[in-house]
Design an enzyme around this catalytic site. Sequence first.
Site, PDB file in Angstrom:
ATOM      1  N   TYR A 139      96.802 -22.092  11.320  1.00 21.01           N
ATOM      2  CA  TYR A 139      98.107 -21.990  11.190  1.00 21.01           C
ATOM      3  C   TYR A 139      98.546 -21.996  12.323  1.00 21.01           C
ATOM      4  O   TYR A 139      98.170 -21.363  13.503  1.00 21.01           O
ATOM      5  CB  TYR A 139      98.400 -20.556  10.209  1.00 21.01           C
ATOM      6  CG  TYR A 139     100.025 -20.070  10.158  1.00 21.01           C
ATOM      7  CD1 TYR A 139     100.194 -20.330   8.881  1.00 21.01           C
ATOM      8  CD2 TYR A 139     100.662 -20.008  11.151  1.00 21.01           C
ATOM      9  CE1 TYR A 139     101.356 -20.084   8.695  1.00 21.01           C
ATOM     10  CE2 TYR A 139     102.008 -19.567  10.913  1.00 21.01           C
ATOM     11  CZ  TYR A 139     102.413 -19.644   9.574  1.00 21.01           C
ATOM     12  OH  TYR A 139     103.739 -19.675   9.072  1.00 21.01           O
ATOM     13  N   GLN A 200     102.980 -18.032   1.991  1.00 24.42           N
ATOM     14  CA  GLN A 200     102.448 -18.917   0.855  1.00 24.42           C
ATOM     15  C   GLN A 200     101.598 -19.936   1.415  1.00 24.42           C
ATOM     16  O   GLN A 200     100.771 -20.570   0.780  1.00 24.42           O
ATOM     17  CB  GLN A 200     103.912 -19.827   0.435  1.00 24.42           C
ATOM     18  CG  GLN A 200     104.558 -20.415   1.297  1.00 24.42           C
ATOM     19  CD  GLN A 200     105.753 -19.773   2.047  1.00 24.42           C
ATOM     20  OE1 GLN A 200     105.634 -18.581   1.956  1.00 24.42           O
ATOM     21  NE2 GLN A 200     106.659 -20.716   2.651  1.00 24.42           N
ATOM     22  N   ASN A 223     103.826 -14.713  12.046  1.00 23.86           N
ATOM     23  CA  ASN A 223     104.658 -13.452  12.274  1.00 23.86           C
ATOM     24  C   ASN A 223     104.017 -12.680  11.390  1.00 23.86           C
ATOM     25  O   ASN A 223     102.834 -12.472  10.721  1.00 23.86           O
ATOM     26  CB  ASN A 223     106.025 -13.788  11.744  1.00 23.86           C
ATOM     27  CG  ASN A 223     106.044 -14.514  10.445  1.00 23.86           C
ATOM     28  OD1 ASN A 223     104.995 -14.394   9.631  1.00 23.86           O
ATOM     29  ND2 ASN A 223     107.234 -15.065   9.878  1.00 23.86           N
ATOM     30  N   SER A 246     101.509  -9.136  22.784  1.00 22.06           N
ATOM     31  CA  SER A 246     100.758  -9.907  23.841  1.00 22.06           C
ATOM     32  C   SER A 246     100.741  -8.983  24.971  1.00 22.06           C
ATOM     33  O   SER A 246     101.547  -8.058  25.017  1.00 22.06           O
ATOM     34  CB  SER A 246     101.653 -11.222  24.206  1.00 22.06           C
ATOM     35  OG  SER A 246     100.744 -12.170  24.827  1.00 22.06           O
ATOM     36  N   GLN A 268     103.959 -12.473  30.083  1.00 20.24           N
ATOM     37  CA  GLN A 268     103.821 -11.905  29.023  1.00 20.24           C
ATOM     38  C   GLN A 268     105.073 -11.010  28.373  1.00 20.24           C
ATOM     39  O   GLN A 268     105.281 -11.219  26.927  1.00 20.24           O
ATOM     40  CB  GLN A 268     102.734 -10.720  29.080  1.00 20.24           C
ATOM     41  CG  GLN A 268     101.425 -11.737  29.449  1.00 20.24           C
ATOM     42  CD  GLN A 268     100.876 -12.781  28.616  1.00 20.24           C
ATOM     43  OE1 GLN A 268     100.816 -12.514  27.185  1.00 20.24           O
ATOM     44  NE2 GLN A 268     101.106 -14.080  28.886  1.00 20.24           N
ATOM     45  N   HIS A 271     107.450 -13.147  25.604  1.00 20.51           N
ATOM     46  CA  HIS A 271     106.937 -13.391  24.375  1.00 20.51           C
ATOM     47  C   HIS A 271     107.838 -12.587  23.366  1.00 20.51           C
ATOM     48  O   HIS A 271     108.285 -13.149  22.735  1.00 20.51           O
ATOM     49  CB  HIS A 271     105.555 -12.931  24.260  1.00 20.51           C
ATOM     50  CG  HIS A 271     104.512 -14.096  24.577  1.00 20.51           C
ATOM     51  ND1 HIS A 271     104.508 -15.237  23.990  1.00 20.51           N
ATOM     52  CD2 HIS A 271     103.622 -14.173  25.727  1.00 20.51           C
ATOM     53  CE1 HIS A 271     103.532 -16.172  24.580  1.00 20.51           C
ATOM     54  NE2 HIS A 271     103.019 -15.261  25.525  1.00 20.51           N
ATOM     55  N   GLU A 336      94.241  -7.399  26.743  1.00 18.34           N
ATOM     56  CA  GLU A 336      94.156  -8.989  26.357  1.00 18.34           C
ATOM     57  C   GLU A 336      94.019  -9.806  27.574  1.00 18.34           C
ATOM     58  O   GLU A 336      93.125 -10.685  27.645  1.00 18.34           O
ATOM     59  CB  GLU A 336      95.353  -9.384  25.619  1.00 18.34           C
ATOM     60  CG  GLU A 336      95.340 -10.881  24.900  1.00 18.34           C
ATOM     61  CD  GLU A 336      96.616 -11.284  24.322  1.00 18.34           C
ATOM     62  OE1 GLU A 336      96.793 -12.272  23.690  1.00 18.34           O
ATOM     63  OE2 GLU A 336      97.855 -10.616  24.790  1.00 18.34           O
ATOM     64  N   HIS A 337      94.897  -9.724  28.463  1.00 20.25           N
ATOM     65  CA  HIS A 337      94.638 -10.633  29.762  1.00 20.25           C
ATOM     66  C   HIS A 337      94.838  -9.525  30.780  1.00 20.25           C
ATOM     67  O   HIS A 337      95.692  -8.819  30.959  1.00 20.25           O
ATOM     68  CB  HIS A 337      96.202 -11.402  29.861  1.00 20.25           C
ATOM     69  CG  HIS A 337      96.454 -12.342  28.820  1.00 20.25           C
ATOM     70  ND1 HIS A 337      97.489 -12.042  27.930  1.00 20.25           N
ATOM     71  CD2 HIS A 337      95.800 -13.465  28.339  1.00 20.25           C
ATOM     72  CE1 HIS A 337      97.364 -13.205  26.987  1.00 20.25           C
ATOM     73  NE2 HIS A 337      96.641 -13.965  27.383  1.00 20.25           N
ATOM     74  N   ASP A 370      96.510 -19.728  29.325  1.00 18.82           N
ATOM     75  CA  ASP A 370      97.313 -20.157  28.273  1.00 18.82           C
ATOM     76  C   ASP A 370      97.313 -21.631  27.851  1.00 18.82           C
ATOM     77  O   ASP A 370      97.046 -21.945  26.632  1.00 18.82           O
ATOM     78  CB  ASP A 370      98.534 -19.504  28.318  1.00 18.82           C
ATOM     79  CG  ASP A 370      98.941 -18.424  28.009  1.00 18.82           C
ATOM     80  OD1 ASP A 370      97.916 -17.481  27.368  1.00 18.82           O
ATOM     81  OD2 ASP A 370      99.903 -17.685  28.199  1.00 18.82           O
ATOM     82  N   GLU A 424      60.556   3.619  -0.034  1.00 20.37           N
ATOM     83  CA  GLU A 424      62.067   3.718  -0.608  1.00 20.37           C
ATOM     84  C   GLU A 424      61.951   3.758  -2.176  1.00 20.37           C
ATOM     85  O   GLU A 424      63.016   3.563  -2.777  1.00 20.37           O
ATOM     86  CB  GLU A 424      62.356   2.407   0.007  1.00 20.37           C
ATOM     87  CG  GLU A 424      62.832   2.534   1.593  1.00 20.37           C
ATOM     88  CD  GLU A 424      63.535   1.376   2.098  1.00 20.37           C
ATOM     89  OE1 GLU A 424      63.884   0.272   1.059  1.00 20.37           O
ATOM     90  OE2 GLU A 424      64.025   1.154   3.229  1.00 20.37           O
ATOM     91  N   HIS A 429      59.426  -4.482  -4.709  1.00 19.60           N
ATOM     92  CA  HIS A 429      59.256  -5.170  -3.193  1.00 19.60           C
ATOM     93  C   HIS A 429      58.013  -5.021  -2.878  1.00 19.60           C
ATOM     94  O   HIS A 429      57.326  -5.944  -2.141  1.00 19.60           O
ATOM     95  CB  HIS A 429      60.432  -4.372  -2.511  1.00 19.60           C
ATOM     96  CG  HIS A 429      61.756  -4.662  -2.452  1.00 19.60           C
ATOM     97  ND1 HIS A 429      62.422  -4.499  -3.590  1.00 19.60           N
ATOM     98  CD2 HIS A 429      62.509  -5.282  -1.657  1.00 19.60           C
ATOM     99  CE1 HIS A 429      63.837  -4.960  -3.419  1.00 19.60           C
ATOM    100  NE2 HIS A 429      63.633  -5.456  -2.155  1.00 19.60           N
TER     101      HIS A 429
END
Length: 447
Positions: A139, A200, A223, A246, A268, A271, A336-337, A370, A424, A429
Amino acid sequence: MSSPVNIRQLQTSAPGFDAEFQRVLHWSAEEDHAIEERVKAILADVKARGDAAVLEYTARFDALEAASVAALELSRDELKAAFEAITPAQRSALEAAAARVRAYHERQLEACGRSWSYRDADGTLLGQKVTPLDRVGVYVPGGKAAYPSSVLMNVVPAQVAGVGEIVMVVPTPRGEKNPLVLAAAYVAGVHRAYTLGGAQAVAALAYGTATVPRVDKITGPGNAYVASAKKHVFGQVGIDMIAGPSEILVLADGSTPADWVAMDLFSQAEHDELAQSILLCPDAGYIAEVKAAIERLLPGMPRQGIIRASLEGRGALIRTRSMEEACEISNRIAPEHLEVSSRDPHRWEPLLRHAGAIFLGAYTSESLGDYCAGPNHVLPTSGTARFSSPLGVYDFQKRSSLIEVSEAGAQVLGTIAAELAYGEGLQAHAQAAEFRLSANNTKGGAR
């Protein structure tokens, strides 16, 4: 003259620091129930009606009418035309970035993405078989935020892993196609691409329709609707992660020009308003220099409104007692960074345990990671770097265990397995193992 930026300024030595620090880090990931309900309805509708539902939602949400989903597929020739239509400088930058990303992930493949096996002294073979996924969906945002770099970062490692078919979906509101995104798809080697977006598109990839093939895993940012849809289809397909806002954390010893660090914090913050930018530094004078640089540089930024909201809402300039304490706090944040903006970054790197990506030294801006440094920019957020890793070749592979037990090995392992299985209460088994023991096998081996 613009008003001052009201970014928090904290000291670890101050009473009440921990409580204030937790308020800085707080980010509510609570579900928007209205979004959740709409997404569940879209997923169910696409699962039931396939292409027809996809077309209806594409017309409703992207104002893009089409007679069929097939008409929304981008041909390889169209991707190539987009590549040829961008400027020579853009073509060169895309190709250079893709080459570096590919080289890094090829090293990753060598390090962790190969099958292996060994034999015990008795001849038993044990190992691991690594195979690529058959088909993945990527995506790519294509509305307000269109990121060709995300195409490279998701598609190239899938290519290196050996994925059989890579299907890209990208929304094109009102039919407006981003030429750099299409060009990146051409450079990265996308096999099929559709101008579809939103929940969708995720549903079409997860369940398959008459036109869109069902995939094994879905990666890539989106999103709130896309994130919710990925969460709901997980289990039906694999997903990379559910990403939060971010983040950048800068550990500074005061040796880097303050303007550089201020701009790194902006990188950042621009963003979105929920992005987080934090500076940790033991030098009060240097923190004041960075604050002054923020005030001076912000008015020249095209996205200054978003940057200001981010810095004032979730940003902080924090004075620590030492760089060692800064490293401790960094591990609590698990950003993250993480930039180590220091004269000697390798002194501090061993102390840093939790981060999506670590950028060492004054010249290593997060923005290079990036786009073109090579390592993947799809990184864990919201503290999940404590237990998660960047997107990589390993995300597009699966591992199967290999076991071939020799007759001699079955005598040892069968006794162990039977003892544990009886414990067990699993008699079948136990007896399956015991049947292969020489004492119970009058024929002396398998037929």
